[in-house]
Each structure stands twice: as C-alpha cells, then as structure tokens.
Motif scaffolding. Structure first.
Motif, PDB file in Angstrom:
ATOM      1  N   LEU B 106      30.206  60.606  37.270  1.00  0.00           N
ATOM      2  CA  LEU B 106      29.949  61.963  37.781  1.00  0.00           C
ATOM      3  C   LEU B 106      30.551  62.105  39.170  1.00  0.00           C
ATOM      4  O   LEU B 106      31.190  63.112  39.494  1.00  0.00           O
ATOM      5  CB  LEU B 106      28.448  62.256  37.833  1.00  0.00           C
ATOM      6  N   ASP B 107      30.331  61.100  40.003  1.00  0.00           N
ATOM      7  CA  ASP B 107      30.890  61.141  41.365  1.00  0.00           C
ATOM      8  C   ASP B 107      32.416  61.224  41.331  1.00  0.00           C
ATOM      9  O   ASP B 107      33.035  61.974  42.086  1.00  0.00           O
ATOM     10  CB  ASP B 107      30.497  59.870  42.141  1.00  0.00           C
ATOM     11  N   VAL B 110      33.991  64.784  40.338  1.00  0.00           N
ATOM     12  CA  VAL B 110      33.740  65.978  41.159  1.00  0.00           C
ATOM     13  C   VAL B 110      34.421  65.711  42.500  1.00  0.00           C
ATOM     14  O   VAL B 110      33.985  64.847  43.270  1.00  0.00           O
ATOM     15  CB  VAL B 110      32.223  66.247  41.334  1.00  0.00           C
ATOM     16  N   PRO B 112      34.995  66.733  45.698  1.00  0.00           N
ATOM     17  CA  PRO B 112      34.438  66.483  47.049  1.00  0.00           C
ATOM     18  C   PRO B 112      33.556  65.235  47.105  1.00  0.00           C
ATOM     19  O   PRO B 112      33.575  64.497  48.085  1.00  0.00           O
ATOM     20  CB  PRO B 112      33.615  67.735  47.340  1.00  0.00           C
ATOM     21  N   ILE B 113      32.801  64.998  46.038  1.00  0.00           N
ATOM     22  CA  ILE B 113      31.929  63.810  46.026  1.00  0.00           C
ATOM     23  C   ILE B 113      32.787  62.555  45.977  1.00  0.00           C
ATOM     24  O   ILE B 113      32.540  61.571  46.683  1.00  0.00           O
ATOM     25  CB  ILE B 113      30.964  63.838  44.823  1.00  0.00           C
ATOM     26  N   GLU B 116      34.197  61.959  49.445  1.00  0.00           N
ATOM     27  CA  GLU B 116      33.200  61.542  50.438  1.00  0.00           C
ATOM     28  C   GLU B 116      32.772  60.098  50.184  1.00  0.00           C
ATOM     29  O   GLU B 116      32.646  59.296  51.102  1.00  0.00           O
ATOM     30  CB  GLU B 116      31.989  62.484  50.375  1.00  0.00           C
ATOM     31  N   LEU B 144      35.805  73.819  41.063  1.00  0.00           N
ATOM     32  CA  LEU B 144      34.537  73.138  41.318  1.00  0.00           C
ATOM     33  C   LEU B 144      33.470  73.844  40.482  1.00  0.00           C
ATOM     34  O   LEU B 144      32.710  74.664  40.970  1.00  0.00           O
ATOM     35  CB  LEU B 144      34.220  73.227  42.813  1.00  0.00           C
ATOM     36  N   ASN B 145      33.501  73.566  39.219  1.00  0.00           N
ATOM     37  CA  ASN B 145      32.552  74.213  38.322  1.00  0.00           C
ATOM     38  C   ASN B 145      32.467  73.441  37.017  1.00  0.00           C
ATOM     39  O   ASN B 145      33.170  72.452  36.812  1.00  0.00           O
ATOM     40  CB  ASN B 145      32.953  75.668  38.061  1.00  0.00           C
ATOM     41  N   TYR B 146      31.612  73.934  36.176  1.00  0.00           N
ATOM     42  CA  TYR B 146      31.294  73.306  34.905  1.00  0.00           C
ATOM     43  C   TYR B 146      32.535  73.033  34.048  1.00  0.00           C
ATOM     44  O   TYR B 146      32.600  72.058  33.311  1.00  0.00           O
ATOM     45  CB  TYR B 146      30.370  74.292  34.178  1.00  0.00           C
ATOM     46  N   ALA B 148      35.748  72.797  35.210  1.00  0.00           N
ATOM     47  CA  ALA B 148      36.899  72.285  35.966  1.00  0.00           C
ATOM     48  C   ALA B 148      37.125  70.817  35.659  1.00  0.00           C
ATOM     49  O   ALA B 148      36.202  70.074  35.352  1.00  0.00           O
ATOM     50  CB  ALA B 148      36.647  72.467  37.457  1.00  0.00           C
TER      51      ALA B 148
END
Lengths: 290, 263
Positions: B106-107, B110, B112-113, B116, B144-146, B148
C-alpha cells in the motif's frame, strides 16, 4: 502549547452538520488549551509539525486520508484513524477476517474470488446461507455497493459489477432488523451508543430510493438502556481491529447479536453524541496521552 | 490467476498444506475446527509445486517462493484488493512471515507515502506536494485516488499541458494529485528491480534498487527516477508486467524462481 491537526477534505464534506461537528471539535480542543489547525490535502506537509492528528474525512488506503495517516505515523505523531485501522476497516475481507479470527459473532460470511463465480458455487451459497443473500464489494462505505439478491441471476448481475472493482467479494447471510446498534468505542472503552433506524423502503442505513437519498434515523441511547451483551460485543469487535476510534454496527435479532461491520472514522455529527456530550473531549485527551 | 508455490529444497512444503479451499462458511469452520480462522477460510487458487527451471511467466501468474521461514510473493501487480494482495493478507492472517507485507505494498503504490517512507530510509527522493489544481512547472504529476496507478504519470512543461493532464488524472477536479517539480535539464528514467537487482544499470541506480528492495521488499517493481546532473532521485514505484521484462531481466527472475539465485 500543543497543536492538534484536524484533517478534512472539502470534497467529502457533504452537509452542514459535518461542518458544525468540526467546529465543535475545534472549540473543545481549544477549550482544553490546544492550538488547532484544520489541515486540508494541500497542507499535508504540515502534519509533521503537529503533536496529534484527528482525521475527519472519508478514509481509504488509496486516497489522501491514508497519506495523512501514514505521514503522521511515520513521524511518530498520534493519529486517529491510524493507518492500520484504515487498512483493515476499508476492506471488508480484511475486516471480517480479523473479526472471525477473534471469534466475534458475524453473519455467516464467505469470500468469493472471481474464479469462484460459478453457478455451482452460487447455488451452494443459496442452499447453505438461504435467501436473500447480501453481496458486498470490500471497500464499500455508507452502504454503497451493498446489495441484497434473491436468486442466481440477481447474484451474477451484482457480483459481476463488484468483481470489476475487487478480485474478491463478500457474501453474507441476510439478517433482518428494524434498526442497527452503533457502538462507539475508543481505546477499548465505550464512547457512545445509538440506534440507527433503517428506512422502511430499504435495508441499508443510507440508500437511494426513487432517485432520492434516504438516511437512517439516529437516536442516541444512554449506556444503561443498551443491552449489555451489545456493548460487550461492540468492544470486543473494536478490540479485534485495534485500539483507536471505531463505530461498530450490530444487529440484535431475537437476542442473537451479530457485528455487521466495524467502521473507522465513525460519524459523530448526526446526534450520535446527544447522550454523550464529552465525546470530543475524550478523543482529544486520548490523542494527547497516547 | 495462476498460482505456483515454489519451495526451496531443504524446506519443502507439500501443496497439501494449503489445499484449495472448499466453499466454506465461517460458521462451518467454527463448527469443524473450533478455531474460526484456523482453516482454509481464505479461498485460494489451486497451488502447484513447480520444480521446473523456467517457470511460465504468463500474465497474472503469481509465484510464491519459500526460503527458510519466509514466503516471497512474486506478481505483476500488488495493488489493493487484487488476488495478490489477498494472497499476502492470507499469509499475514495465518501468522506466516511474508514479503512484501500488505502495508508495504500500500505504501509503495501511493506516491507521496512511497516517497516519504523512502526519504526516511535515506533514499534520495523528488520533492513533492499535493494540489487540487495548480502545479509548479515543469513537473511530473501522479493521480491520487482510488483508480490511480503510479504507472500513469504525466510530465508537464507548460500550462496547456498541465491543464489537460490535471483534468485527466483528477477526474475533472474530483480528486487531488501529487506533483514533483523538475529542475532544468532533469530527465525521467525508469528501470525494473528484481529482488533489488537490475540488469545493465549504472552503479548509482543499482544501489538505489537495492535500497528500495531492502525497504519495501517488493520482488518485482518498476522504479521511476528523476536524474538531475549525476544524481538520481526516486519519483515512484509501480507494477511490472512480465511482458515488459527484457531478456536479461527475465533470466534473472527465472533464476530466483528456480533457486539459482539465493535471497
């Protein structure tokens, strides 16, 4: 002075009650001596400067709220909802797996992968679970993508639609009730309880009926008027997920209570807290003592 | 989805350990075993032990390699709610050590995650921000959505390009997006990491691929880098289709799958 960030997304603010609840939360936190900043998605880089974060927006591991939760957790900042709770509660396969693993009472539940969608399997499901059946797309929220089906044709019509969004879907035994209990739990303790009265023309807490959205009725109930086994079940279900803030939906049918789902980011703006005026104070206290 | 479970010889586990799940209800499991989750609750595609040296890397195939106590799951796509994601989850629910973890995938996907987390691990990353409609220029932008995926990014250099791209990746302003500013002269590169190794890449990229693998543990991943001068900075991680693999990459992955390369 400690700083509380309240993460909000204007795209998911849908009514004035939600806005009023945010302002109430801010006022309570400020009254407790904290500085409060509303943090919008474009401000997400401010999160590392906060001392605690309270997310009040629709959560999903694929959207910006998860970024906010992970930003906080990666920087060691206490956060409600924490990323693990979002990951579990936003996926009903994951959520029911945790509940079942912890022996929480749930309706009879089966996970189906797209390879399992055969007439034989679906026939077996109706034979074993009865009719109607409930089909859920795993990341449904507000009862979206939850459908009741009565026969094999209806099952395939819904399942094929949901399987485009997820490789697995959830199938459950249908349990009838006129209302759901919502048990709010924070850190393993009862925070509030209320009844969600199901609208007469649907089986969901929110549904589109003849093109109009109908909402359930909300009635806050003091703890002494909630069946003790419902409170115990709600707390046990929340504990199966984590130690954050959860709203546990329970159907209490003829004395048998079943957890329908555990929600992270539960609504606290529609009167759920009428009998529990200290909800926001308890949440803020919890965040700053974690 | 084809699933193949491949054991290392000293730790061979018969496929019967995870038989294909019958159509069981949770209640049935409780009644049969007394332990609600100690059964084949997760449905699973039939598993074959594969001793061949050249496993078939066909579309949607999922391979599970066991080395010692650790299970490694190799797939084209680890995205949320895919068969692969649920396979990982199944191992986690059963308390078996598995890589990558469901939270790592998951990280990773996505943007930005991913950045970071990589930054905190000491990997150089692009400077990013989140916006609802504006981006500094030039920039590389991600949805940045479901719906993407990090595979779909746009490089925008002027306002007209940016306007069209933002409209597309935000579903006409419905969702926010992630932007990363590009310095003058910056170029965008991608390469495929296979258990942290790359084929024919310079030292700088090879080192970054190792770091990315040691941190996210995704066996098969596309790494997108922005190069400015001699410095590479991570821009995103994305899925890899087996069909994208070049000859040497295919050979390298096959070597891992057939235990010629050791983890």
């Amino acid at each position: 002075m400690t700083r509380l960030g309240i993460f909000v997304d204007r795209k998911t603010l849908s009514n004035s009650e939600q806005l009023n609840a945010l302002i109430r939360c801010r006022d309570v936190a400020e009254g407790m001596g904290h500085d409060v900043d509303f943090i919008f998605p474009v401000d997400i880089n401010k999160i590392p400067g906060m001392d605690a974060l309270f997310i009040r927006a629709r959560t999903d591991p694929m959207n910006v709220t998860y970024v906010a939760a992970r930003m906080a957790s990666m920087h060691g900042i206490p956060v409600i909802d924490d990323p693990r709770s979002i990951q579990i509660c936003s996926d009903k396969v994951n959520m029911y797996s945790h509940l079942i693993k912890n022996r929480i009472s749930v309706p009879v539940t089966v996970f189906l992968s797209k390879n399992d969608l055969t007439i034989e399997n679906v026939t077996n499901l109706f034979n074993e679970l009865g009719s109607p059946l409930i089909i859920k797309e795993p990341s449904t929220s507000f009862s979206l993508r939850v459908e009741k089906v009565h026969d094999i044709t209806g099952f395939f019509r819904v399942a094929r639609r949901f399987i485009k969004l997820s490789d697995w879907i959830v199938v459950q035994q249908y349990i009838e009730s006129k209302y759901d209990w919502r048990v709010g739990v924070l850190d393993g303790k009862l925070l509030y309880a209320c009844k969600y009265t199901i609208p007469s023309d649907t089986f969901k807490i929110q549904a589109s009926v003849n093109g109009h959205i109908v909402y359930c009725g909300v009635e806050s109930v003091s703890p002494d008027k909630v069946p003790p086994h419902v409170i115990r079940l709600g707390i046990a279900a929340a504990d199966a997920i984590g130690s954050g803030l959860y709203g546990v939906d329970i159907k209490n049918n003829n004395g048998d209570a079943y957890v329908i789902e555990v929600n992270d980011n539960p609504s606290i703006e529609s009167g759920e807290d009428d009998c529990y005026p200290r909800i926001f104070e308890q949440i803020v206290t919890h965040l700053f003592t974690k | 989805m084809n699933t193949k479970e491949i054991d290392s010889p000293p730790h061979k586990e018969s496929p019967e350990a995870f038989p294909p799940a019958p159509l069981l209800t949770s209640d049935a499991i409780v009644k049969e075993s007394g332990i609600p989750f100690d059964g084949p609750y997760f449905r699973k595609t039939a598993v074959k032990a594969n001793g061949k040296r050249d496993p078939n890397m066909i579309k949607d195939s999922l391979f599970i390699i066991r080395r010692g106590d650790m299970f490694h799951i190799i797939s084209e796509n680890y995205a949320f709610k895919t068969e692969t994601y649920y396979s990982i989850l199944r191992y986690e629910m059963e308390g078996k050590p598995v890589r990558p973890s469901s939270s790592a995938v998951l990280d990773a996907y996505v943007v930005p995650i991913c950045l970071e987390r990589a930054k905190l691990a000491g990997i150089p990353v692009c400077t990013w921000g989140i916006s609802q409609g504006y981006t500094p220029l030039p920039a590389i932008i991600y949805g940045l959505n479901y719906f993407a995926t990090a595979s779909d990014f746009c490089i925008v250099r002027d306002n007209d390009e940016a306007k069209d791209a933002i409209k597309h990746i935000t579903n006409i302003g419905k969702y926010p997006f992630c932007y990363q500013t590009l310095d003058n002269g910056a170029t965008v590169h991608s390469c495929i990491g296979i258990f942290g190794k790359t084929a024919r890449q310079c030292n700088a990229v090879s080192l970054l691929a190792e770091k990315v693998y040691s941190h996210f543990s995704i066996p098969l991943v596309t790494m997108v880098f922005v190069k400015t001068g001699e410095q590479y900075r991570l821009s995103s991680l994305a899925p890899v289709k087996y069909s994208q693999l070049l000859g040497e990459e295919r050979t390298l992955l096959a070597a891992y799958l057939s235990h010629q390369e050791f983890l």
